[in-house]
Design a protein around this motif. Structure first.
Motif, mmCIF file in Angstrom:
data_model
loop_
_atom_site.group_PDB
_atom_site.id
_atom_site.type_symbol
_atom_site.label_atom_id
_atom_site.label_comp_id
_atom_site.label_asym_id
_atom_site.label_seq_id
_atom_site.Cartn_x
_atom_site.Cartn_y
_atom_site.Cartn_z
ATOM 1 N N GLU A 147 48.893 -47.222 28.553
ATOM 2 C CA GLU A 147 49.691 -48.149 29.349
ATOM 3 C C GLU A 147 50.800 -48.770 28.487
ATOM 4 N N LYS A 148 51.945 -49.015 29.113
ATOM 5 C CA LYS A 148 53.073 -49.644 28.416
ATOM 6 C C LYS A 148 53.189 -51.099 28.871
ATOM 7 N N LYS A 160 51.688 -54.922 32.536
ATOM 8 C CA LYS A 160 51.328 -53.554 32.120
ATOM 9 C C LYS A 160 51.688 -52.555 33.203
ATOM 10 N N PHE A 162 50.628 -48.552 34.069
ATOM 11 C CA PHE A 162 49.677 -47.505 33.677
ATOM 12 C C PHE A 162 50.237 -46.121 34.002
ATOM 13 N N PRO A 163 49.882 -45.083 33.198
ATOM 14 C CA PRO A 163 50.340 -43.717 33.506
ATOM 15 C C PRO A 163 49.679 -43.188 34.777
ATOM 16 N N GLU A 164 50.368 -42.303 35.485
ATOM 17 C CA GLU A 164 49.860 -41.761 36.746
ATOM 18 C C GLU A 164 49.363 -40.328 36.553
ATOM 19 N N ASN A 169 50.297 -37.659 34.017
ATOM 20 C CA ASN A 169 50.170 -38.743 33.039
ATOM 21 C C ASN A 169 51.496 -39.306 32.523
ATOM 22 N N SER A 170 52.559 -39.195 33.321
ATOM 23 C CA SER A 170 53.805 -39.854 32.924
ATOM 24 C C SER A 170 53.776 -41.298 33.430
ATOM 25 N N THR A 171 54.347 -42.206 32.654
ATOM 26 C CA THR A 171 54.348 -43.626 33.022
ATOM 27 C C THR A 171 55.644 -43.959 33.750
#
Length: 661
Positions: A147-148, A160, A162-164, A169-171
Motif C-alpha cells: 500500500e502507498k 492509504k 491499496f493495490p488492486e 496488483n497495480s496501485t
C-alpha cells in the motif's frame, strides 16, 4: 462518519477478543526477535462465533473490509499488553501481524461456503470462502509493492491506497482527497513508506478421488502473501480459506480479455499430516489387539481373515491378495553406511491374461491407500507421469504429474505395456531413488516421489514359460528388477478351477438377489482394513532376527547360483525386496520382530514371481492359489520343503538345526 464509528467499535471488540482468547499467541509475537517479519495469529472461527456472533458475521460477509481492521486490532492488542514485557530484551510490538481465520469445525463447513472448485460461482465473490484441493503448480516467490501512503497538498491529510488484484496488483492513483470538506486533487506520495510484500501464486485442483467418472477436474489460482508464501509445494493436499475476487487476463492479440476467478488466501492448511492419522482411537487399537489374541494359536488363520477382505468380489487369488497387502504396508526406510536412503516402499507388477482381475485389484488398492492416482499406460506421457513445464504470463512453471501427486501414497498404472519405451524409462529414478530430477525450460530441480508403483500389464501374445519375463512382457530388465513382486497370472483353462469359480460367482449373484450374506460378519470392512494398514505402517518398525537373516541370505545365494533364466530379477535389489517384504509381513502380523515365518513368506512371494522356481514344486500358479482350511499346517509343510532346499548351502549349517526343530 457512521461507518468509521462502526469500524472503531469493531476494532475494540476484535482487540478485546484477541486479548481474551489468543493471549498466548500475542505474547509469542511480542517476544519474537525480528520486528521486520510478518507474523500469523490463528483465530478459530467456531470460537469467535460462540463468543461474538455479530462480529463473526461481519468477518464472514465483508472480509475485504474487516480483515484489515482485524490485523490493525492485533497491533493495538499488543500495545495493550506490552507493559508486562517492557523489561524483557528484544520484546517489541510487531507492526506486521496477520489474523488467519481457521474455519475447520465451524458452521462455515457447508456446501454454500465450502464448495468444490468446479462449483465456484459469482455468488461466492466477496465472502469468506473455503476450498479444498491438491496443489498442482507452485509459482516463484516474488516481491510486490504494498500500500502507498499519499498526503493531500492542501489539508495535509494522509491516507492509504491499496493495490488492486483485478489490475494485476497495480496501485491506482486517488482521484480526490477522502477527508471531509476537502476535494483537492493534488497529492504527493510520502517517501518514507516503501512497503513491499512477499507474493506467490499457486494453482489448486479438485481431488480426482472425489470426482465422478467422466468429470474433468477444475482448478483455480490462489494468491499467497507474506507469511503464507512457501508453505506448500506441488503435490500437497491443502485447504485454503480466503476471498474470491477476479483478475484481468493478460493482454494477447486477437484474444478476448476476460476476468479470471482467483482466491486471495487468508489461511492455508496442509492436509498431508492429517491423512496419516485416520481416526485410530484407543478402542479400535484394542479391537486389533483382541483380534490377534483370539488367533494367538493360529496366527496365519487370522492373517488370512484380513486378506479375505482385500477385493472380496474376486474369488481365491490368495497370492495376489497377500502381495497387495505386503506392497501397501511396505518395509522400513533406512539409511545405509554411506548416507544413502534405502526405500521402504515396495512395488508390484501383475502380468496376466485378460479377465484375471488385474484392474479390480488396482482399483481396490487405490481405495485402501490414503492418497492415490490411477492412470493408464496409453494415456500417460513422460511429462504426465513426472512434471510438465508450462508457460504462464511469460514465466515458466512446473506442473506436477501423476507420480508427484501420488507422493506418500500409491500410483496405479494400468495397461503398463501400452506406454512408450521412452515414457517407461522416466519412472526408473522415481521407483528406486524416489525422486524425479527435472531440467526443463531453465528449471533444474529435484522433486520427491515417495510413492508405491502398482502396475498391471498383459503379456505380449501368448505367454511362453520357456522365455524370460523381459521377452514375454517387452519390459526392460532394469525396470523389472525394480518391482519387488512380479506375479504372472496365467489362464490355463483348468476345468476344476473353472467349476469352483463359476459356482462362487453364481452363489454371489443369488445372495445379492436375496440381500443376504451370511459371511459378511467374518469379513473386515473397507474402513477397518484402511485403518489397520495405516496403523501398522506407522506403529511398527520391525527388526530382523538371526533366523530371518539366515533364511533370506541363503535363499538369495541359491537364486544367484541358478539365475540363468531370470538374470533381470536376481540382482542385489532382490535381497532388499526380500527384507522389505519380510518387514511388511511382520507388520501385517502385528509384530515388531521379523521371524522365520516372515522371511519364509517373503521367499514364497518372490518364488511366485519367478517363472522358473529355484525351490521346486513349492509354489503353484498364482491365479489358482486359494485360501486353505488350515493355513498353519500348510505353512509347516512349505517351511520344511524350503528349509530342506536351503540346507544344501554349506555356509549355513545352522539351517539343519532350524529344519529339524
Amino acid at each position: 462518519m457512521l461507518g468509521m464509528e462502526n469500524d472503531s467499535g469493531s476494532s475494540k471488540e476484535m482487540a478485546g477478543y484477541l486479548i481474551k482468547h489468543e493471549l498466548e499467541q500475542l505474547k509469542n509475537v511480542i517476544l519474537s526477535f525480528d520486528p521486520r517479519l510478518h507474523y500469523p495469529l490463528h483465530v478459530d472461527f467456531a470460537e469467535l462465533m460462540d463468543d461474538n456472533p455479530p462480529l463473526a458475521h461481519l468477518i464472514f460477509s465483508q472480509p475485504t473490509q474487516y480483515l484489515p481492521i482485524f490485523d490493525e486490532s492485533a497491533v493495538w492488542a499488543q500495545k495493550v499488553i506490552f507493559e508486562d514485557f517492557k523489561r524483557i530484551e528484544n520484546a517489541s510490538v510487531k507492526a506486521y501481524v496477520h489474523v488467519r481465520i481457521n474455519v475447520c469445525g465451524s458452521p462455515l463447513e457447508c456446501p454454500e461456503t465450502f464448495p468444490s472448485i468446479g462449483r465456484v460461482r459469482v455468488k461466492h465473490r466477496g465472502i469468506l470462502l473455503t476450498l479444498k484441493g491438491t496443489v498442482i503448480r507452485s509459482g516463484a516467490i516474488k516481491m510486490i509493492e504494498g500500500e502507498k501512503i499519499y498526503e493531500c497538498r492542501v489539508c495535509k491529510h494522509r491516507f492509504k491506497v491499496f493495490p488492486e488484484v483485478e489490475t494485476r496488483n497495480s496501485t491506482p492513483r486517488p482521484t480526490y482527497c477522502p477527508s471531509e470538506n476537502c476535494e483537492s486533487t493534488r497529492f504527493g506520495i510520502v517517501e518514507d513508506n516503501k512497503l513491499c510484500h512477499d507474493y506467490q501464486e499457486i494453482k489448486i485442483q479438485e481431488s480426482t478421488q472425489v470426482l465422478g467418472v467422466g468429470a474433468i477436474p477444475r482448478s483455480i489460482p490462489v494468491i499467497l502473501k507474506d507469511d503464507l508464501v512457501d508453505l506448500v509445494k506441488a503435490g500437497d493436499d491443502v485447504m485454503v480459506t480466503g476471498v474470491l475476487t477476479a483478475k484481468w487476463s493478460s493482454d494477447m492479440k486477437d484474444v478476448r480479455c476476460d476476468l479470471d476467478p482467483v482466491l486471495v488466501a487468508n489461511y492455508v492448511r496442509r492436509m498431508n499430516e492429517l491423512k496419516s492419522d485416520i481416526d485410530i482411537s484407543d478402542d479400535i487399537f484394542m479391537k486389533f489387539k483382541q483380534f490377534w489374541s483370539d488367533f494367538k494359536d493360529a496366527p496365519l488363520k487370522g492373517r488370512n481373515a484380513i486378506l479375505r477382505a482385500i477385493c472380496p468380489q474376486v474369488f481365491g487369488l490368495f497370492t495376489v491378495k497377500l502381495a497387495v497387502a505386503l506392497t501397501l504396508i511396505g518395509g522400513v526406510q533406512h539409511v545405509d553406511a554411506s548416507g544413502t536412503k534405502v526405500r521402504g516402499e515396495s512395488h508390484l507388477l501383475l502380468v496376466g491374461d485378460p479377465g484375471t482381475g488385474k484392474s479390480q485389484f488396482l482399483k481396490f488398492a487405490a481405495k485402501l491407500s490414503k492418497r492415490s492416482v490411477i492412470t493408464t499406460g496409453l494415456g500417460s506421457t513422460s511429462a504426465g507421469l513426472t512434471v510438465t513445464a508450462v508457460k504462464d504470463g511469460g514465466e515458466w512453471m512446473l506442473e506436477a504429474g501423476a507420480l508427484v501427486l501420488a507422493d506418500g501414497g500409491l500410483c496405479c498404472i494400468d495397461e503398463f505395456d501400452s506406454m512408450r519405451e521412452h515414457d517407461r524409462a522416466t519412472i526408473h529414478e522415481a521407483m528406486e531413488q524416489q525422486t524425479i530430477s527435472v531440467a526443463k525450460a531453465g528449471l533444474v530441480t529435484t522433486l520427491s516421489t515417495k510413492t508405491i508403483v502398482f502396475g498391471a500389464t498383459n503379456p505380449k501374445g501368448q505367454y511362453d514359460p520357456d522365455q524370460s519375463l523381459s521377452v514375454n512382457t517387452t519390459l526392460s530388465g532394469p525396470l523389472i528388477s525394480r518391482f519387488d513382486i512380479v506375479l504372472v497370472l496365467l489362464d490355463t483353462k483348468n476345468p476344476e478351477w473353472d467349476a469352483v469359480v463359476s459356482s462362487h460367482i453364481l452363489s454371489e449373484a443369488e445372495q445379492h438377489k436375496g440381500n443376504h450374506d451370511e459371511n459378511s460378519t467374518n469379513i473386515w470392512s473397507l474402513t477397518m482394513l484402511r485403518r489397520y494398514i495405516h496403523f501398522v505402517k506407522g506403529y511398527f518398525r520391525p527388526v530382523l532376527t538371526k533366523e530371518a537373516e539366515q533364511v533370506i541370505s541363503s535363499y538369495y545365494q541359491l537364486q544367484r547360483r541358478s539365475a540363468t533364466h531370470n538374470a533381470a530379477r536376481t540382482t542385489v535389489r532382490m535381497l532388499e525386496s526380500l527384507i522389505r517384504l519380510a518387514q511388511a509381513h511382520a507388520r501385517l502380523m502385528f509384530r515388531n520382530e521379523v521371524t522365520r515365518l516372515d522371511a519364509i513368506t517373503a521367499v514364497l512371494c518372490i518364488e511366485s514371481s519367478m517363472t522358473t522356481s529355484a525351490i521346486v514344486d513349492s509354489v503353484g500358479n498364482a491365479l489358482h492359489s486359494n485360501f486353505t482350511e488350515n493355513p498353519d499346517q500348510e505353512y509347516a509343510k512349505q517351511e520344511r520343503v524350503i528349509l530342506e532346499k536351503l540346507r544344501c548351502i554349506d555356509e549355513f549349517p545352522e539351517m539343519i538345526n532350524i529344519s529339524d526343530g
